[in-house]
Scaffold this active site. Structure first.
Site, PDB file in Angstrom:
ATOM      1  N   TYR A 106       0.853  -1.191   0.000  1.00 37.16           N
ATOM      2  CA  TYR A 106       0.000   0.000   0.000  1.00 37.16           C
ATOM      3  C   TYR A 106       0.886   1.237   0.000  1.00 37.16           C
ATOM      4  O   TYR A 106       1.943   1.261   0.642  1.00 37.16           O
ATOM      5  CB  TYR A 106      -0.859   0.059   1.263  1.00 37.16           C
ATOM      6  CG  TYR A 106      -2.023  -0.890   1.298  1.00 37.16           C
ATOM      7  CD1 TYR A 106      -3.287  -0.490   0.881  1.00 37.16           C
ATOM      8  CD2 TYR A 106      -1.875  -2.183   1.789  1.00 37.16           C
ATOM      9  CE1 TYR A 106      -4.372  -1.351   0.952  1.00 37.16           C
ATOM     10  CE2 TYR A 106      -2.953  -3.053   1.852  1.00 37.16           C
ATOM     11  CZ  TYR A 106      -4.196  -2.632   1.425  1.00 37.16           C
ATOM     12  OH  TYR A 106      -5.263  -3.489   1.490  1.00 37.16           O
ATOM     13  N   TYR A 145      -0.567  -9.781   0.977  1.00 38.44           N
ATOM     14  CA  TYR A 145       0.489  -9.212   1.818  1.00 38.44           C
ATOM     15  C   TYR A 145       0.391  -9.761   3.233  1.00 38.44           C
ATOM     16  O   TYR A 145      -0.678 -10.157   3.688  1.00 38.44           O
ATOM     17  CB  TYR A 145       0.428  -7.677   1.809  1.00 38.44           C
ATOM     18  CG  TYR A 145      -0.873  -7.097   2.305  1.00 38.44           C
ATOM     19  CD1 TYR A 145      -1.089  -6.860   3.660  1.00 38.44           C
ATOM     20  CD2 TYR A 145      -1.897  -6.786   1.413  1.00 38.44           C
ATOM     21  CE1 TYR A 145      -2.286  -6.332   4.110  1.00 38.44           C
ATOM     22  CE2 TYR A 145      -3.101  -6.257   1.864  1.00 38.44           C
ATOM     23  CZ  TYR A 145      -3.285  -6.036   3.217  1.00 38.44           C
ATOM     24  OH  TYR A 145      -4.477  -5.528   3.651  1.00 38.44           O
ATOM     25  N   HIS A 160     -10.667  -2.623  -1.232  1.00 35.56           N
ATOM     26  CA  HIS A 160     -11.579  -1.994  -0.267  1.00 35.56           C
ATOM     27  C   HIS A 160     -12.613  -1.148  -1.009  1.00 35.56           C
ATOM     28  O   HIS A 160     -12.264  -0.419  -1.939  1.00 35.56           O
ATOM     29  CB  HIS A 160     -10.797  -1.080   0.672  1.00 35.56           C
ATOM     30  CG  HIS A 160      -9.831  -1.780   1.551  1.00 35.56           C
ATOM     31  ND1 HIS A 160     -10.141  -2.201   2.832  1.00 35.56           N
ATOM     32  CD2 HIS A 160      -8.544  -2.157   1.355  1.00 35.56           C
ATOM     33  CE1 HIS A 160      -9.082  -2.792   3.369  1.00 35.56           C
ATOM     34  NE2 HIS A 160      -8.094  -2.776   2.497  1.00 35.56           N
TER      35      HIS A 160
END
Lengths: 235, 180
Positions: A106, A145, A160
């Protein structure tokens, strides 16, 4: 349009506040019973989108952060329909998404995972549903991850999603998963959902959404709480 | 009486996770993506009676949470406002909003709806902000439906800086959360 009917969270489909296998819930889940309230004006209305205009590339995460060239990874289309609990489409509602890059990293400053950032990928996007409740994003398939919940914990690939719908009770934050992910069985966030609700978060590979020579398509339909009043067939 | 309307199953909720900031509150956290909403719910040059509402969100051990996101939704029939802010861009993990106090609707005490999201919450939590300087609090039907010793948990205290509203997820001071 008829009157808005509220439905509660269906706890046979929704995860509980406290799910001890997902360790962060232990100190963060409300512990006392929720208080039931009467609905007033303030619960009856959605957010105001003011004068905000979406950027023309906001829905295309493969292009909205390009610095030097295309982002690395598998380009995909994610598309679906947003409806209420009676299957009525929800038009003109904002959908916001965010995700890891193809390497499972991210861009968020606190992500400690030792994987590369992609200078051409932000991982955030948004769009409005059209008149029929449909939406479409272009993005890069996110990587899995590791996370600190337990030894050797890995999240399944996911995107998301944040949605509004018509009022405060239809608000939804969720995660879209990919078909047959072998990490499902080990993931306490996914498994916090009662069994019969889990598959509702798994997108399906859909050749009718797939763009030939360009990107595989995944379908993810979303049902928000509540519905509009509709007449009964028989009285 | 029968109905042919088939109810579709609700899409389950999942946590917002720790990394929402660049998607949902990007400008607040310094990411290169335009925010469509922030914590300035009104334009102070056009509104004389602006108020600041600020506070922190505490976990069950009393630690201030640095990765929560708060949304304020208010509507008194005249003014409909919406704000959003994360608790991770300020060293002391505060949130703050600039808004106006809503008017009373149907004789009820004025309040603002709050939604709380964070890593460690699989479902978001709903609460309300009432105001300590409102006489209508004493007769408000919602406040009265809450055990007396818990009512204060959703009443923001007037201070010299505005209204302070702290959210406690658990413990003796646990905030009242609503089923909506």
């Amino acid at each position: 349009m008829g009157k808005l009917i509220y439905n509660q969270f269906d706890m046979e489909l929704q995860p509980p506040y406290k799910a001890p296998d997902y360790k962060s819930t232990i100190l963060r889940a409300p512990s006392k019973p929720l208080i039931i309230t009467k609905k007033n004006l303030s619960e009856l209305s959605g957010p105001v989108f003011k004068d905000f205009k979406l950027g023309i590339l906001d829905h295309d995460l493969t292009k909205n952060a390009i610095k030097y060239g295309d982002p690395i990874g598998e380009r995909i289309v994610v598309s679906g329909k947003v409806t209420n609990e009676l299957g009525q489409p929800i038009p003109n509602t904002l959908i916001e998404i965010w995700q890891a890059n193809a390497a499972g990293k991210y861009i968020h400053k606190v992500d400690q995972h030792d994987a590369p950032l992609d200078p051409n990928f932000l991982g955030a996007g948004r769009c409005m549903t059209d008149a029929n409740g449909n939406y479409k994003f272009y993005t890069i398939k996110p990587g899995a991850y590791p996370w600190g919940n337990h030894h050797n914990a890995w999240r399944p690939n996911h995107i998301h999603f944040s949605l509004f719908g018509g009022d405060i009770s239809s608000r939804l934050i969720t995660q879209m998963y990919f078909p047959k992910d072998p990490l499902f069985e080990f993931d306490p966030i996914y498994n916090a959902i009662p069994k019969r609700g889990r598959e509702l978060l798994v997108s399906s590979l859909d050749l009718s959404i797939t763009e030939p020579e360009y990107a595989l398509g995944y379908r993810f339909d979303i049902v928000l709480r509540g519905h509009n009043e509709t007449p009964f067939e028989n009285k | 009486m029968t109905t042919t309307n088939k109810i579709s199953p609700q899409t389950p909720s999942q946590t917002i996770g720790p990394y929402f900031a660049y998607g949902l509150t990007p400008e607040q956290y310094g990411y290169n993506f335009k925010s469509w909403v922030d914590n300035k719910m009104v334009d102070p040059s056009k509104n004389l009676n602006t108020i600041t509402i600020y506070g922190k969100v505490y976990d069950g051990k009393g630690n201030a949470i640095n990765d929560a996101m708060i949304e304020l939704w208010q509507n008194d029939g005249e003014t409909k406002l919406f704000g959003r802010y994360g608790t991770g861009s300020d060293e002391s993990n505060h949130f703050s909003f600039l808004t106006i106090k809503p008017n009373s609707v149907d004789g009820q005490a004025p309040y603002i709806n709050v939604i709380v999201y964070m890593r460690g919450q699989l479902l978001h939590s709903y609460t309300r902000i009432y105001f300590s300087d409102e006489e209508l609090n004493n007769s408000d039907i919602t406040l009265k439906s809450i055990p007396k010793e818990r009512q204060h948990t959703i009443i923001a205290n007037k201070t010299s800086d505005g209204y302070e509203f702290n959210i406690y997820m658990q413990g003796l001071k646990e905030t009242v959360f609503f089923q909506i």
